[in-house]
Design a protein around this motif. Structure first.
Motif, PDB file in Angstrom:
ATOM      1  N   ASN A 110       0.641  -1.174  -0.128  1.00 29.15           N
ATOM      2  CA  ASN A 110      -0.148   0.020  -0.042  1.00 29.15           C
ATOM      3  C   ASN A 110       0.884   1.293  -0.006  1.00 29.15           C
ATOM      4  N   THR A 111       1.893   1.412   0.870  1.00 31.44           N
ATOM      5  CA  THR A 111       2.876   2.365   0.775  1.00 31.44           C
ATOM      6  C   THR A 111       3.649   2.631  -0.435  1.00 31.44           C
ATOM      7  N   THR A 112       3.847   1.545  -1.055  1.00 30.43           N
ATOM      8  CA  THR A 112       4.589   1.672  -2.432  1.00 30.43           C
ATOM      9  C   THR A 112       3.747   2.529  -3.461  1.00 30.43           C
ATOM     10  N   TRP A 113       2.595   2.004  -3.227  1.00 29.62           N
ATOM     11  CA  TRP A 113       1.469   2.563  -4.342  1.00 29.62           C
ATOM     12  C   TRP A 113       1.252   4.109  -4.099  1.00 29.62           C
ATOM     13  N   LEU A 114       1.053   4.357  -2.707  1.00 33.34           N
ATOM     14  CA  LEU A 114       0.929   5.774  -2.269  1.00 33.34           C
ATOM     15  C   LEU A 114       1.879   6.853  -2.559  1.00 33.34           C
ATOM     16  N   ASP A 115       3.167   6.176  -2.558  1.00 33.88           N
ATOM     17  CA  ASP A 115       4.212   6.969  -2.439  1.00 33.88           C
ATOM     18  C   ASP A 115       4.574   7.175  -4.181  1.00 33.88           C
ATOM     19  N   ALA A 116       4.370   6.048  -4.896  1.00 25.52           N
ATOM     20  CA  ALA A 116       4.510   6.263  -6.277  1.00 25.52           C
ATOM     21  C   ALA A 116       3.426   7.367  -6.913  1.00 25.52           C
ATOM     22  N   ARG A 117       2.417   7.278  -6.492  1.00 23.92           N
ATOM     23  CA  ARG A 117       1.268   8.248  -6.841  1.00 23.92           C
ATOM     24  C   ARG A 117       1.673   9.791  -6.358  1.00 23.92           C
ATOM     25  N   GLU A 118       2.059   9.798  -5.181  1.00 25.68           N
ATOM     26  CA  GLU A 118       2.413  11.023  -4.660  1.00 25.68           C
ATOM     27  C   GLU A 118       3.598  11.671  -5.474  1.00 25.68           C
ATOM     28  N   SER A 119       4.710  10.766  -5.665  1.00 26.44           N
ATOM     29  CA  SER A 119       5.849  11.271  -6.755  1.00 26.44           C
ATOM     30  C   SER A 119       5.294  11.831  -7.896  1.00 26.44           C
ATOM     31  N   VAL A 120       4.529  11.139  -8.556  1.00 25.29           N
ATOM     32  CA  VAL A 120       3.947  11.643  -9.901  1.00 25.29           C
ATOM     33  C   VAL A 120       3.380  12.681  -9.732  1.00 25.29           C
ATOM     34  N   GLN A 121       2.578  13.112  -8.801  1.00 20.85           N
ATOM     35  CA  GLN A 121       1.675  14.252  -8.722  1.00 20.85           C
ATOM     36  C   GLN A 121       2.396  15.403  -8.224  1.00 20.85           C
ATOM     37  N   ASN A 122       3.555  15.242  -7.401  1.00 26.78           N
ATOM     38  CA  ASN A 122       4.160  16.364  -6.599  1.00 26.78           C
ATOM     39  C   ASN A 122       5.521  16.613  -7.197  1.00 26.78           C
ATOM     40  N   HIS A 123       6.121  15.367  -7.871  1.00 27.13           N
ATOM     41  CA  HIS A 123       7.348  16.016  -8.334  1.00 27.13           C
ATOM     42  C   HIS A 123       7.752  15.603  -9.830  1.00 27.13           C
ATOM     43  N   LEU A 124       7.033  14.704 -10.299  1.00 28.51           N
ATOM     44  CA  LEU A 124       7.440  14.406 -11.767  1.00 28.51           C
ATOM     45  C   LEU A 124       6.469  14.921 -12.578  1.00 28.51           C
ATOM     46  N   HIS A 125       5.267  15.489 -12.336  1.00 31.16           N
ATOM     47  CA  HIS A 125       4.385  16.030 -13.242  1.00 31.16           C
ATOM     48  C   HIS A 125       4.073  15.568 -14.593  1.00 31.16           C
TER      49      HIS A 125
END
Length: 313
Positions: A110-125
């Motif tokens: 679950n943490t893997t998915w949440l962190d991946a989604r957050e990275s895309v939204q907040n850092h990778l655009h």
């Protein structure tokens, strides 16, 4: 065990392994495209071909370019085989069986998915480039290692555990065979020995086999030895032999009244890998051997679904 529970555990592990394998393949394609910029389209086309995604990609993007392939195979949730889609699917399957897996397994996935989604939204655009790209691939591989380690280290080794492991090794075998089939065709003899060395080294690194190759052969990298290592070496974790040994062993542990033919098919494939010689495979043709292997593993996946899981549509 209920078929639905077994199905979720099996696909949870397959999607986690698939995300790692795609990260490995894209990382190597990216590094090789930087080394030889003039052949970028070939590397990125091969990356799509390994996963059977060229048609879907062209329908969306048309011309093959590095940035578009990376976006399509890394972050595109419309592509069910992108890294982000695989991590989401692994999380959804794990969520469906939260009462069967340990809390550590659920929290990790679950943490893997949440962190991946957050990275895309907040850092990778929506795009990944440069050092951020390689860091992301390393992170995906690390999270996959962590998921497997937590599964082995915290789960009771019962049927639930066996179905999770079965998904891992069948997915890994399929990926190694696809990578070998495409890359051996792509990596024709180069005019430059240094370029050839770099490309074969990159192929080995894509399956964490470069250091193992050096330890086993202690000599120059040759295509036949690369094939031997990744197909026939039982002690190479990502070889076809090692994967099918695990698949056959797990199928003996979970066998039921309907799975005799599935077990026989897995045993026959394992035996061929166990007793084959690379000289015989080379003589008959590596592409033909890998094509047959992929056909058999595809059949095995369908039979496993029929015998134990929810039948595939």
């Amino acid at each position: 065990m209920l078929s639905r529970t077994a199905d979720h555990l099996y696909w949870m592990s397959r999607y986690t392994e698939r995300a790692e394998n795609i990260a490995r393949m894209l990382e190597v394609s990216y590094r090789m495209s930087l080394q030889t910029p003039g052949t970028q389209a070939g590397y990125w086309g091969a990356a799509l071909g390994i996963n059977g995604l060229e048609e879907a990609y062209r329908a969306q993007y048309g011309v093959i370019t590095g940035p578009n392939v990376l976006r399509f195979m890394t972050l595109d949730l419309g592509n069910p085989s992108s890294i982000l889609s695989c991590l989401r699917a692994a999380r959804e399957n794990c969520h469906a069986v939260r009462g069967t897996v340990t809390s550590e397994v659920w929290e990790t996935i679950n943490t893997t998915w949440l962190d991946a989604r957050e990275s895309v939204q907040n850092h990778l655009h929506g795009s990944v480039q440069g050092s951020e790209l390689t860091k992301f691939f390393e992170w995906v591989k690390f999270r996959s290692h962590l998921s497997r380690g937590v599964t082995v280290g915290t789960m009771l080794q019962d049927e639930a555990f066996h179905f999770a492991r079965l998904g891992t090794f069948l997915e890994r075998a399929d990926n190694t065979a696809r990578l070998l089939d495409v890359k051996f065709d792509e990596l024709a003899p180069q005019s430059s020995a240094s370029a050839e060395y770099y490309e074969w080294s990159a192929l080995l690194r894509s399956v964490s086999a470069f250091e193992i190759y050096r330890k086993v052969y202690r000599d120059a990298i040759t295509p036949q030895r690369v094939a031997e290592l990744l197909i026939l070496r039982e002690d190479m974790p990502r070889s076809l032999h090692a994967c099918m040994k695990e698949v056959h062993h797990i199928l003996t542990l979970i066998a039921n009244s309907r799975s005799q033919e599935t077990l026989r098919l897995a045993g026959a494939l394992y035996s061929r890998l166990r007793y084959s010689r690379i000289e015989d495979i080379s003589e008959r043709g590596l592409h033909d051997m890998l094509t047959r292997f992929l056909n058999i593993t595809s059949d095995l996946g369908n039979r496993i679904a029929q015998d134990f899981l929810l039948p595939m549509a």
